[in-house]
Structure formats: C-alpha cells, structure tokens
Design a protein around this motif. Structure first.
Motif, short mmCIF file in Angstrom:
data_model
loop_
_atom_site.label_atom_id
_atom_site.label_comp_id
_atom_site.label_asym_id
_atom_site.label_seq_id
_atom_site.Cartn_x
_atom_site.Cartn_y
_atom_site.Cartn_z
N PHE A 19 0.78 -0.96 0.32
CA PHE A 19 -0.28 0.11 0.00
C PHE A 19 0.53 1.37 0.06
O PHE A 19 1.90 1.49 1.06
CB PHE A 19 -1.10 -0.02 1.08
N ARG A 20 0.17 2.15 -1.23
CA ARG A 20 1.47 3.03 -1.09
C ARG A 20 1.08 3.94 -0.10
O ARG A 20 1.84 4.94 0.31
CB ARG A 20 1.07 3.47 -2.60
N ASN A 21 -0.76 4.12 0.04
CA ASN A 21 -1.67 5.18 0.91
C ASN A 21 -2.20 4.54 2.34
O ASN A 21 -2.58 2.90 2.03
CB ASN A 21 -2.07 5.70 0.36
N ALA A 57 -4.55 11.34 -1.82
CA ALA A 57 -3.11 11.16 -2.24
C ALA A 57 -3.47 10.90 -3.02
O ALA A 57 -1.78 11.68 -4.28
CB ALA A 57 -3.05 9.29 -1.76
N LEU A 58 -4.43 10.52 -3.90
CA LEU A 58 -4.50 11.42 -5.57
C LEU A 58 -4.49 12.08 -5.95
O LEU A 58 -4.83 12.79 -6.92
CB LEU A 58 -5.30 10.13 -5.93
N LEU A 147 -5.27 6.36 -11.62
CA LEU A 147 -5.38 5.36 -10.54
C LEU A 147 -4.10 4.49 -10.65
O LEU A 147 -3.24 4.07 -9.93
CB LEU A 147 -6.06 4.78 -10.81
N GLN A 148 -3.86 4.22 -12.02
CA GLN A 148 -2.24 3.52 -12.66
C GLN A 148 -1.20 4.39 -12.68
O GLN A 148 0.15 3.58 -11.85
CB GLN A 148 -2.30 3.50 -14.39
N ALA A 149 -0.62 5.60 -12.59
CA ALA A 149 0.31 6.42 -12.45
C ALA A 149 0.57 6.23 -10.56
O ALA A 149 2.05 6.15 -10.41
CB ALA A 149 0.04 8.39 -12.48
N PHE A 150 -0.69 6.85 -9.84
CA PHE A 150 -0.10 6.19 -8.76
C PHE A 150 0.20 4.89 -7.96
O PHE A 150 0.79 5.02 -7.16
CB PHE A 150 -2.06 6.51 -7.51
N ASP A 151 -0.22 4.06 -8.43
CA ASP A 151 0.39 2.81 -8.60
C ASP A 151 1.60 2.02 -8.63
O ASP A 151 2.66 1.57 -8.40
CB ASP A 151 -0.64 1.54 -9.22
N ARG A 206 -2.96 15.65 -11.42
CA ARG A 206 -3.07 14.81 -13.29
C ARG A 206 -4.52 15.52 -14.09
O ARG A 206 -4.18 14.69 -15.05
CB ARG A 206 -2.84 13.39 -12.95
N ILE A 207 -4.89 16.20 -13.96
CA ILE A 207 -6.28 16.55 -14.92
C ILE A 207 -6.36 17.76 -14.97
O ILE A 207 -7.66 17.98 -15.25
CB ILE A 207 -7.95 15.60 -14.04
N GLY A 208 -5.41 18.40 -13.96
CA GLY A 208 -5.29 19.85 -14.64
C GLY A 208 -6.14 20.74 -13.65
O GLY A 208 -5.92 21.89 -13.71
#
Length: 298
Positions: A19-21, A57-58, A147-151, A206-208
C-alpha cells in the motif's frame, strides 16, 4: 494496478508494503465492546475513512473530480476478512489500493494493520454511473491513468511557476476561495499591485485542476519574500503546500537570493518549521489574523 486481476480470496494476506497510501487512526472508546475489542462493523467505517484519504493522496478532490469525469462511484459490494482483533487505543494504519479497474467497476483492496500485523482485509467494489439515472458508464480513461500512475509511484502533483499573466487566473481562484471566502479576509486587502511583479507558483493535479498557490517577491536585495501561500481545503496535508514552497525557494535561488522570509499565520508555523524556517520576532496581526515572521537560508 492490475486491470486483469481477479478479486482476492479469503486466504490472501496483504502485506503492508503493498500500500502506497496508509491512513493512520487511533481506536476510540465508542468503537469497542466491553472487552475493549473493536466491533466488527467498524472496520467498514475505517475503510471508508481511508478511502477519503486515498482520494486526497491521488490529489483528486472527490466531488469536483467526479463532476469532471461525468459520473460518480457507487458501492456495489463490500467484504471483510478478519485475522486478529483491534483494541481500544490501538494505533492503526489503514491501507487502500486499486486492485482492479474493470470496464465500469473499480475494486479497491483494503487492509488494517497494527504496525506490521494484519488485523483485517477487505474489498470494496464500486460502479461508475450516471448520477441522474444511476446507470453504469465506462470508467473514464483519465481516472484510469491517475490510478495507474499512483500505483506506479509517480507524483500526483506538478508545480508551474510564472507571471501573473500566465498563472493569475488559477492563483486568483485559489486565493479567493481560501482567503476571501474561507478566512473572511476583505477582498480589498487580498489584492495588491505586487502580484504583477511577483513569481507565482501553482500546483496542479493530473487532470489539470489548480489546488495550491504562492508568490515570491524581492524584499530587499538578496532576500526574497514568500507570501499568499494557499492550499485548497481538500488537499491540505497531502504535500501540495510543500511543493509550492519548494518551487518558490528554487526560484529565489535562481535569482541569486541567499535567504527568504515569510509571514506565517500562527496556525501554519509548525508546517514552515518542518520546512526549515525559523521564527523571528513577536506575533503581529495582519488582516486580523495572528502572524509571525519566519526566515530560512538558501
């Protein structure tokens, strides 16, 4: 995030390192029975609390992000697997990660740890749907990418520095929300002519979406002054302020300045102290709010 993954089995024992978070909480008296053991239903509350922290966290403020994605997430299924008991006053770390992103659904895996001991594991299945009809929709590609970038361990925020003409619209929106609307600072005190001469920094997800800002001006030759530091409420504590502060200090270094000062609200002194700033002088009022001057060498 494995898009082809199958749901975890009852025998799966997730490791803390998966778990990153991790969201930390302490077991409260109201959550335990007469033996001091946590009621089993509270683990779902722990997971739900940790999911809110997962979105932070995202760097995705939940409500506005879902509006940007054109839908919302609805819980379809929740499962729990108990391994050991949490007790009153335990300090727990709740991990949440994306285990699978399907066509229209999202599987979040969770685990409750007391230090490295696994106490409970669980799964939350969400369906992405139209809020008006609650009919399922495909998961948006931008959400999949976040989600992929966070993972993958990538940063969720980036900081841009520039002039007021370049960043002023986003900086103004954040400062209006934080200072004028939230802290009730009169608008005529918030805006000044210095903005046009400052270096500004704005943090984006990441979505601006713009989430934090600050500015740098020359105080005296060789000394920069950082000010108007503001982080939108949903992202506080997620590192956005530290990134903006770091970008402004780097801009000061590149200008040849050897130290920076700022006027910190007293509620933020601990944050700036962790960033290497030292308080100097007595407290004073600015716009009716207690401040203290702080310094740091570069």
């Amino acid at each position: 995030m494995n898009q082809d993954a199958t749901p975890a089995t009852a025998e799966t024992r997730p490791e803390r390192s998966a778990f990153r978070n991790l969201h930390r909480l302490r077991v409260r008296w109201a959550e335990v029975d007469m033996q001091g053991i946590v009621f089993n239903g509270h683990y779902l509350m722990y997971f739900d609390t940790a999911v809110a922290d997962y979105w932070r966290a995202l760097a995705l403020p939940y409500t506005e992000s879902m509006q940007a994605f054109g839908g919302d997430l609805y819980v379809r299924k929740a499962t729990l697997d108990y391994h050991a008991s949490a007790r009153y006053d335990d300090v727990l770390d709740i991990g949440i990660r994306c285990a699978r992103a399907g066509t229209t659904s999202l599987l979040l895996a969770g685990a409750v740890f007391r230090q490295d001991e696994l106490l409970a594991a669980g799964e939350l299945v969400y369906v992405f749907a139209d809020p008006a009809t609650q009919k399922s929709k495909p998961l948006p590609q931008p959400l999949r990418e976040v989600l992929q970038a966070f993972d993958d361990g990538e940063p969720m925020l980036s900081v841009r520095t520039g002039t007021w003409d370049e960043l002023g619209a986003d900086a103004r929106a954040i400062r209006t929300e934080v200072f004028v609307q939230e802290q009730h600072i009169p608008a005529e005190l918030e805006w000044d002519e210095a903005d046009s001469a400052c270096v500004h920094a704005v943090a984006y997800n990441r979505i601006g979406a713009a989430l934090a800002t600050g500015r740098l001006l020359e105080h005296v030759p060789g000394v920069g002054k950082i000010g108007r530091m503001a982080v939108r409420q949903p992202l506080r504590g997620a590192g956005a302020g530290r990134l903006v502060l770091g970008a402004l200090m780097q801009a000061a270094r590149e200008r040849g300045e050897t130290e920076v000062l700022l006027h910190a609200q007293t509620s933020a002194v601990a944050f700036y102290a962790r960033c290497g700033f030292v308080a100097r002088g007595p407290e004073f009022l600015d716009a009716g709010i207690a401040h203290v001057e702080m310094m740091r060498g570069l």
